[in-house]
Design a protein around this motif. Sequence first.
Motif, PDB file in Angstrom:
ATOM      1  N   LEU A  20       0.956  -1.489  -0.225  1.00 33.90           N
ATOM      2  CA  LEU A  20      -0.300   0.129  -0.198  1.00 33.90           C
ATOM      3  C   LEU A  20       0.922   1.211   0.149  1.00 33.90           C
ATOM      4  CD1 LEU A  20      -2.174  -1.025   2.911  1.00 33.90           C
ATOM      5  CD2 LEU A  20      -2.371  -0.982  -0.096  1.00 33.90           C
ATOM      6  N   SER A  21       0.556   2.091  -0.559  1.00 35.44           N
ATOM      7  CA  SER A  21       0.934   3.536  -0.591  1.00 35.44           C
ATOM      8  C   SER A  21      -0.049   4.911   0.236  1.00 35.44           C
ATOM      9  CB  SER A  21       1.804   3.537  -2.234  1.00 35.44           C
ATOM     10  OG  SER A  21       2.571   3.320  -2.230  1.00 35.44           O
ATOM     11  N   CYS A  22       0.469   5.764   0.596  1.00 40.14           N
ATOM     12  CA  CYS A  22      -0.131   6.896   0.905  1.00 40.14           C
ATOM     13  C   CYS A  22       0.557   7.824   0.350  1.00 40.14           C
ATOM     14  CB  CYS A  22      -0.443   6.900   2.144  1.00 40.14           C
ATOM     15  SG  CYS A  22      -1.224   8.211   2.943  1.00 40.14           S
ATOM     16  N   ALA A  23      -0.290   8.997  -0.261  1.00 39.38           N
ATOM     17  CA  ALA A  23       0.485  10.295  -1.261  1.00 39.38           C
ATOM     18  C   ALA A  23      -0.138  11.308  -0.215  1.00 39.38           C
ATOM     19  CB  ALA A  23       0.287  10.933  -2.450  1.00 39.38           C
ATOM     20  N   ALA A  24       1.204  11.991   0.606  1.00 36.65           N
ATOM     21  CA  ALA A  24       0.788  13.388   1.871  1.00 36.65           C
ATOM     22  C   ALA A  24       0.492  13.954   0.960  1.00 36.65           C
ATOM     23  CB  ALA A  24       1.484  12.907   3.106  1.00 36.65           C
ATOM     24  N   SER A  25      -0.482  15.376   1.130  1.00 38.17           N
ATOM     25  CA  SER A  25       0.638  17.041   0.538  1.00 38.17           C
ATOM     26  C   SER A  25      -0.541  17.869   1.818  1.00 38.17           C
ATOM     27  CB  SER A  25      -0.190  17.220  -0.865  1.00 38.17           C
ATOM     28  OG  SER A  25      -2.007  16.756  -0.607  1.00 38.17           O
ATOM     29  N   GLY A  26      -0.047  18.818   1.773  1.00 36.43           N
ATOM     30  CA  GLY A  26      -0.351  20.115   2.869  1.00 36.43           C
ATOM     31  C   GLY A  26       0.585  20.562   3.943  1.00 36.43           C
ATOM     32  N   ARG A  27       0.895  19.648   4.193  1.00 42.05           N
ATOM     33  CA  ARG A  27       1.824  19.786   5.697  1.00 42.05           C
ATOM     34  C   ARG A  27       3.730  19.202   4.755  1.00 42.05           C
ATOM     35  NH1 ARG A  27      -0.091  17.422  10.856  1.00 42.05           N
ATOM     36  NH2 ARG A  27       0.507  15.400   9.638  1.00 42.05           N
ATOM     37  N   THR A  28       3.765  19.757   5.608  1.00 44.55           N
ATOM     38  CA  THR A  28       5.850  19.348   6.071  1.00 44.55           C
ATOM     39  C   THR A  28       5.603  17.475   6.418  1.00 44.55           C
ATOM     40  OG1 THR A  28       6.692  21.359   6.267  1.00 44.55           O
ATOM     41  CG2 THR A  28       8.283  19.435   6.593  1.00 44.55           C
ATOM     42  N   PHE A  29       5.325  16.991   5.597  1.00 44.98           N
ATOM     43  CA  PHE A  29       5.321  15.164   5.928  1.00 44.98           C
ATOM     44  C   PHE A  29       6.913  15.124   6.508  1.00 44.98           C
ATOM     45  CE2 PHE A  29       4.233  11.224   4.766  1.00 44.98           C
ATOM     46  CZ  PHE A  29       5.510  10.783   4.461  1.00 44.98           C
ATOM     47  N   SER A  30       7.995  15.311   6.688  1.00 48.91           N
ATOM     48  CA  SER A  30       8.855  15.298   7.755  1.00 48.91           C
ATOM     49  C   SER A  30       8.742  15.014   8.940  1.00 48.91           C
ATOM     50  CB  SER A  30      10.081  15.164   6.445  1.00 48.91           C
ATOM     51  OG  SER A  30      10.374  16.572   6.726  1.00 48.91           O
ATOM     52  N   ASN A  31       8.106  16.287   9.103  1.00 48.53           N
ATOM     53  CA  ASN A  31       7.718  16.555  10.261  1.00 48.53           C
ATOM     54  C   ASN A  31       6.512  15.813  11.442  1.00 48.53           C
ATOM     55  OD1 ASN A  31       9.592  18.603   9.506  1.00 48.53           O
ATOM     56  ND2 ASN A  31       8.108  20.218  10.724  1.00 48.53           N
ATOM     57  N   TYR A  32       6.311  14.937  10.690  1.00 48.71           N
ATOM     58  CA  TYR A  32       5.190  14.028  11.651  1.00 48.71           C
ATOM     59  C   TYR A  32       5.432  13.017  11.606  1.00 48.71           C
ATOM     60  CZ  TYR A  32       2.772  18.917  11.758  1.00 48.71           C
ATOM     61  OH  TYR A  32       2.590  20.120  11.776  1.00 48.71           O
ATOM     62  N   ALA A  33       4.825  11.779  12.482  1.00 51.01           N
ATOM     63  CA  ALA A  33       4.884  10.381  12.616  1.00 51.01           C
ATOM     64  C   ALA A  33       3.792  10.518  11.952  1.00 51.01           C
ATOM     65  CB  ALA A  33       4.554   9.525  13.680  1.00 51.01           C
ATOM     66  N   MET A  34       3.591   8.979  10.839  1.00 51.35           N
ATOM     67  CA  MET A  34       2.640   8.419  10.493  1.00 51.35           C
ATOM     68  C   MET A  34       2.474   7.383  10.619  1.00 51.35           C
ATOM     69  SD  MET A  34       2.139  10.981   7.393  1.00 51.35           S
ATOM     70  CE  MET A  34       1.086   9.760   6.712  1.00 51.35           C
ATOM     71  N   GLY A  35       0.542   7.070  10.025  1.00 50.42           N
ATOM     72  CA  GLY A  35       0.457   5.139  10.865  1.00 50.42           C
ATOM     73  C   GLY A  35      -0.380   5.050   9.947  1.00 50.42           C
ATOM     74  N   TRP A  36      -0.663   3.140   9.706  1.00 52.63           N
ATOM     75  CA  TRP A  36      -1.487   2.302   8.875  1.00 52.63           C
ATOM     76  C   TRP A  36      -2.823   1.797   9.923  1.00 52.63           C
ATOM     77  CZ3 TRP A  36      -2.636   2.136   4.060  1.00 52.63           C
ATOM     78  CH2 TRP A  36      -1.200   3.217   3.367  1.00 52.63           C
ATOM     79  N   PHE A  37      -3.788   2.411   9.945  1.00 57.96           N
ATOM     80  CA  PHE A  37      -5.310   1.586  10.923  1.00 57.96           C
ATOM     81  C   PHE A  37      -5.843   1.004   9.941  1.00 57.96           C
ATOM     82  CE2 PHE A  37      -4.995   3.764  14.796  1.00 57.96           C
ATOM     83  CZ  PHE A  37      -4.302   4.706  14.326  1.00 57.96           C
ATOM     84  N   ARG A  38      -6.607  -0.278  10.321  1.00 58.89           N
ATOM     85  CA  ARG A  38      -7.224  -0.644   9.180  1.00 58.89           C
ATOM     86  C   ARG A  38      -8.746  -1.110  10.210  1.00 58.89           C
ATOM     87  NH1 ARG A  38      -4.457  -6.543   9.729  1.00 58.89           N
ATOM     88  NH2 ARG A  38      -5.140  -7.514  11.967  1.00 58.89           N
ATOM     89  N   GLN A  39      -9.534  -0.640   9.676  1.00 57.02           N
ATOM     90  CA  GLN A  39     -11.240  -1.428   9.656  1.00 57.02           C
ATOM     91  C   GLN A  39     -11.841  -2.800   8.987  1.00 57.02           C
ATOM     92  OE1 GLN A  39     -13.498   2.054   9.939  1.00 57.02           O
ATOM     93  NE2 GLN A  39     -14.398   1.609  11.907  1.00 57.02           N
ATOM     94  N   ALA A  40     -12.330  -3.606   9.687  1.00 62.76           N
ATOM     95  CA  ALA A  40     -13.406  -4.600   9.622  1.00 62.76           C
ATOM     96  C   ALA A  40     -14.439  -4.291   9.382  1.00 62.76           C
ATOM     97  CB  ALA A  40     -12.354  -6.259   9.736  1.00 62.76           C
ATOM     98  N   PRO A  41     -15.020  -5.362   8.215  1.00 65.26           N
ATOM     99  CA  PRO A  41     -16.859  -4.956   9.059  1.00 65.26           C
ATOM    100  C   PRO A  41     -17.167  -4.887  10.416  1.00 65.26           C
ATOM    101  CG  PRO A  41     -16.497  -5.800   6.982  1.00 65.26           C
ATOM    102  CD  PRO A  41     -14.803  -5.965   7.866  1.00 65.26           C
ATOM    103  N   GLY A  42     -18.285  -4.500  10.868  1.00 69.30           N
ATOM    104  CA  GLY A  42     -18.579  -4.491  12.436  1.00 69.30           C
ATOM    105  C   GLY A  42     -17.414  -4.542  13.290  1.00 69.30           C
TER     106      GLY A  42
END
Length: 127
Positions: A20-42
């Motif tokens: 998976l990839s996530c393209a970021a824009s709108g702020r200084t990307f390198s200043n912040y931690a990033m995460g992945w979450f997931r949600q299954a039905p229900g």
Amino acid sequence: QVQLVESGGGLLQAGGSLGLSCAASGRTFSNYAMGWFRQAPGKEREFVAAINWNGVSAYYADSVRGRFFISRDNVKNTLYLRMNSLNAEDTAVYYCAGASNTGWWGGLRSVGAYGYWGQGTQVTVSS
């Protein structure tokens, strides 16, 4: 404004791999931690992995440790998640998230630490 756009989801068989990839824009990307979450039905949205600003440190959920790998490219402003040995329990919508504040701490395993979210990408694993 901050935008996060995920890509790379799909349908695959158990035992396979997916990135998976996530393209970021709108702020200084390198200043912040990033995460992945997931949600299954229900189910509630759950933590998958997080990475600090320079990619040196990471947290993983117990359910994915050793199978999933989070990384980032601060030149391309892109977050990645490499998923190996997928099984049916990994089926979910996967979300990219940007931390609300700078820093690196255990609270980054929680939804509440993130103020920015992508639209999600579906990953379906057939058994």
